[in-house]
Write an enzyme that holds these catalytic residues in place. Structure first.
Site, PDB file in Angstrom:
ATOM      1  N   LYS A  77       9.464  69.361 -30.977  1.00  0.00           N
ATOM      2  CA  LYS A  77       8.269  68.552 -30.380  1.00  0.00           C
ATOM      3  C   LYS A  77       8.374  67.181 -30.892  1.00  0.00           C
ATOM      4  O   LYS A  77       8.858  66.670 -31.770  1.00  0.00           O
ATOM      5  CB  LYS A  77       7.096  69.138 -31.096  1.00  0.00           C
ATOM      6  CG  LYS A  77       5.767  68.555 -30.486  1.00  0.00           C
ATOM      7  CD  LYS A  77       4.928  69.532 -29.796  1.00  0.00           C
ATOM      8  CE  LYS A  77       3.571  68.899 -28.927  1.00  0.00           C
ATOM      9  NZ  LYS A  77       4.296  68.144 -28.060  1.00  0.00           N
ATOM     10  N   LYS A 101       7.417  65.219 -39.943  1.00  0.00           N
ATOM     11  CA  LYS A 101       6.198  65.218 -39.520  1.00  0.00           C
ATOM     12  C   LYS A 101       5.318  66.734 -39.370  1.00  0.00           C
ATOM     13  O   LYS A 101       4.438  67.012 -40.034  1.00  0.00           O
ATOM     14  CB  LYS A 101       5.698  64.232 -38.697  1.00  0.00           C
ATOM     15  CG  LYS A 101       4.290  63.778 -38.426  1.00  0.00           C
ATOM     16  CD  LYS A 101       3.756  63.118 -37.128  1.00  0.00           C
ATOM     17  CE  LYS A 101       4.320  61.668 -37.366  1.00  0.00           C
ATOM     18  NZ  LYS A 101       3.953  60.779 -36.352  1.00  0.00           N
ATOM     19  N   LYS A 113      12.623  63.836 -29.664  1.00  0.00           N
ATOM     20  CA  LYS A 113      11.911  62.465 -29.190  1.00  0.00           C
ATOM     21  C   LYS A 113      12.710  62.371 -27.874  1.00  0.00           C
ATOM     22  O   LYS A 113      14.008  62.488 -27.827  1.00  0.00           O
ATOM     23  CB  LYS A 113      12.060  61.337 -30.175  1.00  0.00           C
ATOM     24  CG  LYS A 113      11.032  60.064 -30.023  1.00  0.00           C
ATOM     25  CD  LYS A 113       9.684  60.637 -30.652  1.00  0.00           C
ATOM     26  CE  LYS A 113       8.818  59.446 -30.489  1.00  0.00           C
ATOM     27  NZ  LYS A 113       7.670  59.993 -31.102  1.00  0.00           N
ATOM     28  N   THR A 197      -5.524  61.096 -33.338  1.00  0.00           N
ATOM     29  CA  THR A 197      -4.619  60.218 -34.548  1.00  0.00           C
ATOM     30  C   THR A 197      -5.544  59.651 -35.461  1.00  0.00           C
ATOM     31  O   THR A 197      -5.415  59.753 -36.647  1.00  0.00           O
ATOM     32  CB  THR A 197      -3.618  59.276 -33.830  1.00  0.00           C
ATOM     33  OG1 THR A 197      -2.862  60.021 -32.936  1.00  0.00           O
ATOM     34  CG2 THR A 197      -2.961  58.435 -34.679  1.00  0.00           C
ATOM     35  N   ASN A 244      -5.876  52.453 -28.887  1.00  0.00           N
ATOM     36  CA  ASN A 244      -6.467  53.812 -28.915  1.00  0.00           C
ATOM     37  C   ASN A 244      -6.913  54.230 -30.559  1.00  0.00           C
ATOM     38  O   ASN A 244      -7.953  54.825 -30.781  1.00  0.00           O
ATOM     39  CB  ASN A 244      -5.406  54.704 -28.350  1.00  0.00           C
ATOM     40  CG  ASN A 244      -5.718  56.226 -28.204  1.00  0.00           C
ATOM     41  OD1 ASN A 244      -6.725  56.638 -29.075  1.00  0.00           O
ATOM     42  ND2 ASN A 244      -4.874  56.925 -27.622  1.00  0.00           N
ATOM     43  N   SER A 371      -1.894  68.388 -30.435  1.00  0.00           N
ATOM     44  CA  SER A 371      -1.005  68.579 -29.553  1.00  0.00           C
ATOM     45  C   SER A 371      -0.538  70.026 -29.724  1.00  0.00           C
ATOM     46  O   SER A 371      -0.610  70.617 -28.746  1.00  0.00           O
ATOM     47  CB  SER A 371       0.413  67.705 -29.496  1.00  0.00           C
ATOM     48  OG  SER A 371       0.307  66.767 -28.802  1.00  0.00           O
TER      49      SER A 371
HETATM   50  P1  NAD Z   1      -2.149  51.115 -28.132  1.00  0.00           P
HETATM   51  O1  NAD Z   1      -1.278  50.684 -27.082  1.00  0.00           O
HETATM   52  O2  NAD Z   1      -3.339  52.171 -27.507  1.00  0.00           O
HETATM   53  O3  NAD Z   1      -2.861  49.992 -29.155  1.00  0.00           O
HETATM   54  C1  NAD Z   1      -2.072  49.229 -29.706  1.00  0.00           C
HETATM   55  C2  NAD Z   1      -2.675  47.855 -30.111  1.00  0.00           C
HETATM   56  O4  NAD Z   1      -1.914  47.249 -30.784  1.00  0.00           O
HETATM   57  C3  NAD Z   1      -3.396  47.156 -28.877  1.00  0.00           C
HETATM   58  O5  NAD Z   1      -4.648  46.693 -29.191  1.00  0.00           O
HETATM   59  C4  NAD Z   1      -2.571  45.979 -29.011  1.00  0.00           C
HETATM   60  O6  NAD Z   1      -3.064  44.832 -28.386  1.00  0.00           O
HETATM   61  C5  NAD Z   1      -2.153  45.814 -30.496  1.00  0.00           C
HETATM   62  N1  NAD Z   1      -1.133  44.822 -30.721  1.00  0.00           N
HETATM   63  C6  NAD Z   1       0.183  44.731 -30.044  1.00  0.00           C
HETATM   64  N2  NAD Z   1       0.728  43.866 -30.657  1.00  0.00           N
HETATM   65  C7  NAD Z   1       0.115  43.365 -31.762  1.00  0.00           C
HETATM   66  C8  NAD Z   1       0.233  42.525 -32.932  1.00  0.00           C
HETATM   67  N3  NAD Z   1       1.444  41.775 -32.967  1.00  0.00           N
HETATM   68  N4  NAD Z   1      -0.672  42.190 -33.696  1.00  0.00           N
HETATM   69  C9  NAD Z   1      -1.938  42.951 -33.706  1.00  0.00           C
HETATM   70  N5  NAD Z   1      -2.192  43.777 -32.776  1.00  0.00           N
HETATM   71  C10 NAD Z   1      -0.998  44.022 -31.745  1.00  0.00           C
HETATM   72  O7  NAD Z   1      -1.393  52.220 -29.092  1.00  0.00           O
HETATM   73  P2  NAD Z   1      -2.035  53.283 -30.034  1.00  0.00           P
HETATM   74  O8  NAD Z   1      -2.029  54.657 -29.045  1.00  0.00           O
HETATM   75  O9  NAD Z   1      -3.161  52.935 -30.612  1.00  0.00           O
HETATM   76  O10 NAD Z   1      -0.807  53.432 -31.081  1.00  0.00           O
HETATM   77  C11 NAD Z   1      -0.770  52.369 -32.105  1.00  0.00           C
HETATM   78  C12 NAD Z   1       0.485  52.884 -33.064  1.00  0.00           C
HETATM   79  O11 NAD Z   1      -0.048  54.113 -33.620  1.00  0.00           O
HETATM   80  C13 NAD Z   1       1.623  52.817 -32.699  1.00  0.00           C
HETATM   81  O12 NAD Z   1       2.558  52.504 -33.558  1.00  0.00           O
HETATM   82  C14 NAD Z   1       1.906  54.506 -32.346  1.00  0.00           C
HETATM   83  O13 NAD Z   1       3.128  54.795 -32.237  1.00  0.00           O
HETATM   84  C15 NAD Z   1       0.912  55.236 -33.431  1.00  0.00           C
HETATM   85  N6  NAD Z   1       0.640  56.319 -33.146  1.00  0.00           N
HETATM   86  C16 NAD Z   1      -0.119  56.704 -32.067  1.00  0.00           C
HETATM   87  C17 NAD Z   1      -0.573  58.129 -31.755  1.00  0.00           C
HETATM   88  C18 NAD Z   1      -1.584  58.170 -30.706  1.00  0.00           C
HETATM   89  O14 NAD Z   1      -1.841  59.507 -30.536  1.00  0.00           O
HETATM   90  N7  NAD Z   1      -1.990  57.311 -30.214  1.00  0.00           N
HETATM   91  C19 NAD Z   1      -0.337  58.927 -32.601  1.00  0.00           C
HETATM   92  C20 NAD Z   1       0.743  58.821 -33.692  1.00  0.00           C
HETATM   93  C21 NAD Z   1       1.154  57.387 -34.054  1.00  0.00           C
END
Ligand code: NAD
Length: 444
Positions: A77, A101, A113, A197, A244, A371
């Protein structure tokens, strides 16, 4: 243990860092030699070309990847990432992390991945759709509900998953929703997946916070911030990233009565020691796409990571706390909602300064947990209510957060090493159940 590196590439390898984390976990976990040998290399690395007819009639070909790291505990996954930096080293490292994980959360999955090296900002929507469908066409024989189950990652979302599941079903001549998770609700997605998340990370925080406070009482002679860094008993939080995961995390913290004193996105960082109005920030962000400058005092984005708070929550990018700035971090603990926000070399500096890191493979595993719920629903033909998803997520996150805490306490290691060790023990149990050198030698 032998080196994990499979290539002679002179550039620094992310995959070598992965090996360091495995070695630390192996010193603590009950693990067979067979397991360590098995985990030295990924099970399969698929590299494909993804040709796309562009809107102007030209043809462009992008490199695509799918790595399955280890499938001993179940079908593999892991997400699909569209980013120019995607390469074999990155994808196999992320596949390794997914293996741990899933095992740390006790999900019946191995890790994988995938991705395409592409800048999606240069593509039209129609080009993006063709890219997504062609990628699935190229990897269709390597995925499947009992084989390998993709999901969204950086620059892919529910819409992209919708195209991909549709393409897969067309190729197989059978509706196959359980081949991909993170789908739109209308195509078999799960309620609660979009908030999973942050919801999961919040359960981990709530579970571990009393334990961290207790540990502080026992170990911190200065009594610094025992009742919250604000001194008035209210837990203070700073969040990097307001997307998100980060914005939902801010909402959960504010609703729980915590004080969100700083947030940032890619445009700016704001702080207020009295606490920011999270609901107003979310509204402004969803209408204007960025944080409003007048939400509080505007600060340098780097400074956000250095605020004196109880919990610092990096929820944006990887490698934001490095050996360069680790000594300036003044949070009591760091909750890794992003993947890999604390660089490997910064772990030690944070620990030396008494800062506890709650690791990504536990903290952000709510996404992959829901998921898994989506896959279960697709396979059973049932649809769970939002309440059922939420209850089961909480149960799973709380149980594994406690398991990680106990392992860390019993072996006097970091929560990160404990999370990897917990995963490693579970993988080892599965490897040994298929027959290990020890089992054959001892006649078990
Ligand atoms: P997203 O794209 O919805 O949000 C990312 C946010 O980070 C945005 O608000 C963007 O403006 C901000 N950002 C980008 N560059 C930045 C910087 N230099 N300084 C400050 N803020 C900055 O992404 P997401 O889904 O919220 O995911 C965020 C993190 O969480 C990622 O590392 C992702 O791999 C991890 N993650 C997300 C999920 C998920 O289900 N959404 C699951 C596991 C891990």
């Amino acid at each position: 243990m032998r080196s994990m590196s499979a290539t002679a590439d002179p550039r620094p390898s992310l995959f070598d860092g992965v090996g360091q984390r495995l070695e630390a976990a192996a010193r603590v976990a009950k693990v067979s030699d067979d397991t360590l040998e098995r985990l030295r290399l990924p099970q399969s690395v698929l590299k494909v070309s993804v040709p796309v007819r562009m809107d102007d009639g030209s043809l462009r070909t992008f490199p695509g990847y799918r790595v399955r790291y280890d499938a001993t505990r179940g079908p593999t996954k892991g997400g699909i990432r569209f980013h120019p930096r995607v390469n074999t080293d990155e994808v196999q490292s992320l596949a390794f992390w997914m293996t741990f994980k899933c095992a740390c959360l006790d999900l019946p999955f191995g890790g994988a991945k995938g991705g395409i090296s592409v800048n999606v900002k240069e593509l039209s929507l129609a080009e993006l759709e063709r890219l997504s469908r062609t990628y699935i066409d190229r990897i269709a024989d390597a995925i499947g509900p009992d084989v390998d189950i993709p999901a969204p990652d950086m620059y892919t979302n529910a819409m992209v998953m919708g195209w991909m599941v549709d393409e897969y079903s067309t190729i197989k001549r059978a509706q196959t929703p359980s081949v991909i998770t993170g789908k739109p609700l209308a195509l078999g997605g799960s309620l609660g997946r979009d908030t999973a998340t942050a919801d999961g990370a919040f359960h981990v925080l709530k579970t571990l916070r009393p334990k961290l406070l207790e540990a502080d009482h026992a170990g911190d002679a200065a009594g610094r911030g025992r009742d919250g860094a604000s001194g008035d008993g209210i837990l203070t939080v700073a969040i990097q990233g307001f997307g998100n995961a980060g914005a939902r995390m801010a909402e959960l913290c504010a609703d729980a009565g915590y004080r969100v004193v700083g947030v940032s996105d890619s445009t700016r960082a704001v702080r207020s020691s009295d606490g920011l109005n999270v609901a107003a920030l979310r509204e402004a962000k969803s209408s204007d796409g960025e944080l409003p400058a007048d939400a509080g005092e505007e600060i340098d984005p780097e400074e956000l990571l250095e605020l004196e708070v109880d919990v610092l929550i990096p929820a944006a990018l990887e490698d934001v706390i490095t050996s360069e700035n680790a000594d300036r971090v003044r949070a009591r603990s760091v909750l890794e909602v992003a993947n890999g926000p604390v660089a490997i070399e910064a772990d030690e500096a944070l620990a030396d300064n008494g800062i506890t890191v709650i690791p990504d493979i536990l903290a952000n595993a709510g996404g992959v947990t829901v998921s898994y719920f989506e896959w279960v629903q697709n396979r059973s033909g049932l649809r769970w209510s939002a309440e059922v998803v939420s209850e089961r997520l909480e149960e799973q996150m709380v149980r594994e957060a406690k398991n990680v805490w106990e392992l860390a306490r019993d072996h006097d290691v970091s929560l990160r090493t404990a999370a990897y060790a917990l995963g490693l023990e579970r993988i080892s149990e599965a490897v040994d159940a298929t027959g290990s050198a020890e089992a054959f030698r001892d006649g078990r």
